[in-house]
Structures are given as structure tokens and as C-alpha cells.
Scaffold this active site. Structure first.
Site, mmCIF file in Angstrom:
data_model
loop_
_atom_site.group_PDB
_atom_site.id
_atom_site.type_symbol
_atom_site.label_atom_id
_atom_site.label_comp_id
_atom_site.label_asym_id
_atom_site.label_seq_id
_atom_site.Cartn_x
_atom_site.Cartn_y
_atom_site.Cartn_z
ATOM 1 N N LYS A 83 44.920 41.929 31.419
ATOM 2 C CA LYS A 83 44.039 40.765 31.319
ATOM 3 C C LYS A 83 42.663 41.203 30.829
ATOM 4 O O LYS A 83 42.155 42.254 31.236
ATOM 5 C CB LYS A 83 43.921 40.084 32.681
ATOM 6 C CG LYS A 83 43.069 38.829 32.706
ATOM 7 C CD LYS A 83 43.055 38.222 34.102
ATOM 8 C CE LYS A 83 42.210 36.968 34.182
ATOM 9 N NZ LYS A 83 42.224 36.357 35.522
ATOM 10 N N SER A 159 43.557 31.703 35.804
ATOM 11 C CA SER A 159 42.897 32.213 34.622
ATOM 12 C C SER A 159 43.655 33.360 33.944
ATOM 13 O O SER A 159 43.267 33.789 32.845
ATOM 14 C CB SER A 159 41.483 32.707 34.996
ATOM 15 O OG SER A 159 41.547 33.792 35.897
ATOM 16 N N SER A 183 44.474 32.493 40.280
ATOM 17 C CA SER A 183 44.526 32.835 38.856
ATOM 18 C C SER A 183 45.721 33.669 38.435
ATOM 19 O O SER A 183 45.993 33.783 37.236
ATOM 20 C CB SER A 183 43.235 33.557 38.451
ATOM 21 O OG SER A 183 42.159 32.660 38.438
#
Length: 476
Positions: A83, A159, A183
Site C-alpha cells: 500500500k 483505504s 481500511s
């Protein structure tokens, strides 16, 4: 020999390792197949950085180690994604924002990235996140909209939306994400993969998050067994994270086959305050029955454990958003920043120390209530999300009357506040073919148990195939 992506996209880490051991294929061939898939198009917008030269350099080094009979460990040569909220040496960490300079310098790995690098994993690239990972969907002015691989008109969630979208397609055996209010679990549920928010500080983090102890690092994958393989590598002590125990140990892979009879499972369909879609309720109720049958567990409905802590969470979260933007001082150009982020940041800047302490008191009470619950139970099970994925490019579903992402994520953020480990595992689809997730929560430190339960559940119900995004005007 050329390996096609279709031959490798559904391989488990165990199967990849077996192929390396026998010489059936090499890390370089596996990496090249994944890079070819990414180069052929990224309709989900899962990636914000791909560096084929560096990926193939890592893969070539791994290939040489395997051919010499000296792999670094169980993850040597395994393709992973990271990420874009994790420091990665040589690659920028932009966090979906124009406020971050791609030129760096970028000279350090986050703890989880460092452990993966030391283990010989091969990095495929960095995955998309909303600006500063502030919301439960993935879009930003800098990196665009990330879409759901099962339906490109729908959101991937966030996210860690890019991480989940990549994992659902089988691009990379595992993805590393982060979770401050859901997330990891939100996009894992929407995209139909497994996602683990470990006990707070079980996976070391650096630099410290502006969201404080709400923020966790963890993996996403199609298989819970692959989550176990990675957790054994990325957990453990790192001096840069003062919250990690000196004697931290992991036994995820070893615990996968443990017999788990007699577990006491409490099931809550709505935590007492969530509005859940009928198809989600039906799928998760059926999944709970399977858990009882597979594990020989005692399953009971539980009364509401606490009131909705959304107001206290907002104080903690919005304060963190204000802290994020304050760190950029005069460089903040409001015209380029996500308007929602600006709004909550402005609200956070108006909060007082007393407000923050009141929210911490609510958090402390939640932790106490969950500790008391786990005196009489081993697990708590809920839906992961109250609904399936909605329209891409929206913070809230169209026509819902909602304003903030937290209003449609009632099952996730409470357990960031408590720090309990929580895993989501796919448990079905709705009538439109969109994934539904089951969330399993454990007491602090029970991460291995959660992964083992998820793995045994997947053995019982099977895995859906990897997602293959269909052409869509929305992604054009």
C-alpha cells in the site's frame, strides 16, 4: 520458459514455494507473468507505482538463491504488493496526495516492508489509497478512482482499496495494507478477499501514525493460509515502534491445522445499531452456522455490547486528519486536497484537549467492555460490512442521505478503538454477484486463532475464483 499469468494468478504461497523447490518455475518467471498482467491494463486502478526493473532485479536475485538451494525463507520469491502508505526504500510514498514529493529521498523501509525484503519477497508495486488514507473508499485527485474487480462501476472500498483490488484478481500472492477504521476489512469485504487487522502493535509500524492507536498494519490475500505465511514474517520486535513487545513471537502457519473444538462464539447481526441489507444478513447468518458445524463450536446470539461510538471515533479521527495537514504548513494548497478531508480536518482543528480526552475515555470503556465479553467467549462474529459495494467515486452511497464514510462502516471502527484483532473472510455474494464478508473478532493477542478459524471456514465453503474485471465505460 514463458509462464502465462493465467497459470500463476491462483497459486497459494505454498504452491509457489513448491514450484520453486522442484524447478517447475522460477521467481523471475512468476514476477514476469504478474508484470505482464499489470502492463496489459489496470482497469481497477489498483496500482499507483510499478517499477519493472526493480521487481525483476529482486526476482532474479531470488531465482539465483533458489537455484543455489539457499532460499532466505518461506516467502523468498513470493510476489507481494505494498500500500502506498508504507515507506519503501527507493520508491516514493505519496499517500494519494499532491502534498508529497515523489523525488524524496526515500531511503528507509517501514518495518513490515523491511521484514518482507529480508525474507526475499518480490515487490510488484505500490497500491492506491485515498489521500492520506482518510476514508473508506479509494479515490484521490492524484491517483484517480480505484474500482471493484467484480464490477468496475462499484467502489473497491478503502483505504487499502488498491491492495484489495489487486489481491482479488490474484495480482500478487498477498498485499500489505493498513487499517485505521476498517481500511483493510472494508475493501477486503467489498472485493471478496481475506483481510486481517491484527491486534494493535502486533505488526510494528513506523513512522507513527497521526491517527495514533487506531492505526494497524496487516495483510490481505485470497487465502487465510497465505495470511498466516506472511504474518509469521511481518510480526515481531522492531525498535522503531515502542508499542511492540520485546518478546513478540508468532505461530500463524503452525496453528493453521489446530483442532478447535468447543469454541464459544457470540454472534451479533447488527451490534445493536447497524442497518444491514437483507442479503448480507442472510449470508452472514448462514456462515455462522457453518462455523458452528465445522468447528464444533457453541454459537449464541449476544446482546448489544456497547452504544455506537461514532462520535468519539470522529473526534479521534478528525483530530488525526487535522494533524496530517498541519504537518505540511504553508505547503497546503486547499484546491488540490480532497474536499472531504479538508472538511473533517477543519472540524478536527476546532476540537479541544478536553474533547480528545473525553473520546479516549469512551475508547477505554469500549476496551473494558470487550475484555469482559471475552471472559465468557472466544470469538465475536458480525457482518464485516452492512452492505455490498456501491457506486465508485462516492464517499457514501447515492441516495443514502449519509454524509461520512463512517456512517456505513459500523462494524469496523469500534474494533480499531478497542485494538482487538479482527479478520474478514468472504462468505457469499449478493444477487448482483458482489462479495459479502464475515468479520471474526478475538481477544487481544488471539490473532493466530482468527486466522486458523478463517482458514478452516474457507476449507469448508471453498474459494471463489480470482476476479476478472469486465470492460466498463466507467473505467475507460
Amino acid at each position: 520458459m514463458t509462464i502465462e499469468y493465467a497459470q500463476v494468478r491462483d497459486l497459494s504461497i505454498h504452491r509457489i514455494r513448491e514450484g520453486y523447490e522442484t524447478g517447475e518455475f522460477t521467481p523471475a518467471e512468476i514476477a514476469a507473468a504478474h508484470l505482464d498482467r499489470i502492463a496489459g491494463g489496470d482497469p481497477c486502478n489498483a496500482f499507483c507505482l510499478v517499477d519493472p526493473d526493480e521487481t525483476m532485479r529482486m526476482a532474479a536475485a531470488s531465482t539465483a538463491r533458489w537455484q543455489a538451494g539457499k532460499p532466505l525463507g518461506n516467502l523468498d520469491g513470493v510476489p507481494v504488493t505494498l500500500k502506498d502508505a508504507l515507506l519503501t526504500k527507493g520508491w516514493p510514498m505519496l499517500k494519494g496526495s499532491w502534498l508529497n514529493d515523489a523525488d524524496g529521498p526515500w531511503t528507509e523501509d517501514a518495518p513490515s516492508v523491511a521484514r518482507l525484503r529480508e525474507a526475499g519477497a518480490v515487490f510488484l508495486g505500490k497500491t492506491t489509497t485515498p489521500e492520506f488514507a482518510w476514508k473508506g473508499v479509494t479515490d484521490s485527485d492524484r491517483t484517480g478512482i480505484t474500482r471493484n474487480p467484480w464490477n468496475l462501476e462499484r467502489t473497491s472500498g478503502g483505504s487499502s482499496g488498491g491492495a484489495a483490488a489487486a489481491a482479488a484478481q490474484g495480482i500478487g500472492a498477498v498485499a500489505i495494507g493498513s487499517d485505521g477504521g476498517g481500511s483493510i476489512r472494508i475493501p477486503a469485504s467489498f472485493c471478496g478477499v481475506v483481510g486481517l487487522k491484527a491486534t494493535f502493535a502486533r505488526v510494528p509500524a513506523y513512522p507513527a501514525s497521526p491517527f495514533g492507536q487506531l492505526s494497524h498494519v496487516g495483510p490481505l490475500a485470497r487465502r487465510a493460509a497465505d495470511i498466516a505465511e506472511v504474518m509469521d514474517v511481518i510480526t515481531g520486535y522492531d525498535p522503531r515502534d515502542p508499542d511492540v513487545a520485546w518478546d513478540a513471537r508468532s505461530a500463524f502457519r503452525a496453528g493453521l491445522e489446530h483442532i478447535l473444538p468447543g469454541l464459544r462464539i457470540g454472534y451479533s447481526a447488527d451490534l445493536g445499531f447497524a442497518d444491514v441489507q437483507d442479503e448480507v444478513s442472510a449470508a452472514t447468518k448462514e456462515a455462522v452456522l457453518v462455523l458452528g458445524e465445522v468447528l464444533g463450536a457453541s454459537v449464541s446470539r449476544v446482546e448489544p455490547l456497547f452504544d455506537d461510538p461514532i462520535d468519539a471515533f470522529h473526534i479521534l479521527w478528525f483530530s488525526g486528519c487535522a494533524k496530517v495537514l498541519a504537518g505540511y504548513g504553508d505547503r497546503v494548497g486547499r484546491e488540490t486536497i480532497d474536499p472531504g478531508l479538508l472538511e473533517v480536518s477543519d472540524q478536527g482543528a476546532e476540537l479541544s484537549a478536553s474533547d480528545y480526552l473525553d473520546a479516549l475515555a469512551v475508547r477505554g470503556d469500549l476496551r473494558r467492555r470487550m475484555a469482559e465479553y471475552f471472559l465468557g467467549h472466544d470469538l465475536l462474529v458480525t457482518p464485516t460490512m452492512p452492505r455490498t459495494a456501491f457506486e465508485a467515486g462516492r464517499e457514501v452511497p447515492d441516495g443514502s442521505g449519509l454524509k461520512r464514510w463512517t456512517q456505513w462502516t459500523p462494524f469496523t471502527y469500534p474494533f480499531n478503538m478497542t485494538g482487538n484483532p479482527a479478520i474478514t473472510v468472504p462468505c457469499g455474494t449478493d444477487s448482483a454477484g458482489l462479495p459479502i464478508g464475515l468479520q471474526i473478532i478475538g481477544r487481544h493477542g488471539a490473532d493466530e486463532l482468527l486466522v486458523a478459524v478463517a482458514a478452516q471456514f474457507q476449507k469448508a465453503v471453498g474459494l471463489p475464483g480470482p476476479a476478472t474485471p469486465a470492460p466498463s465505460a466507467a473505467a475507460a
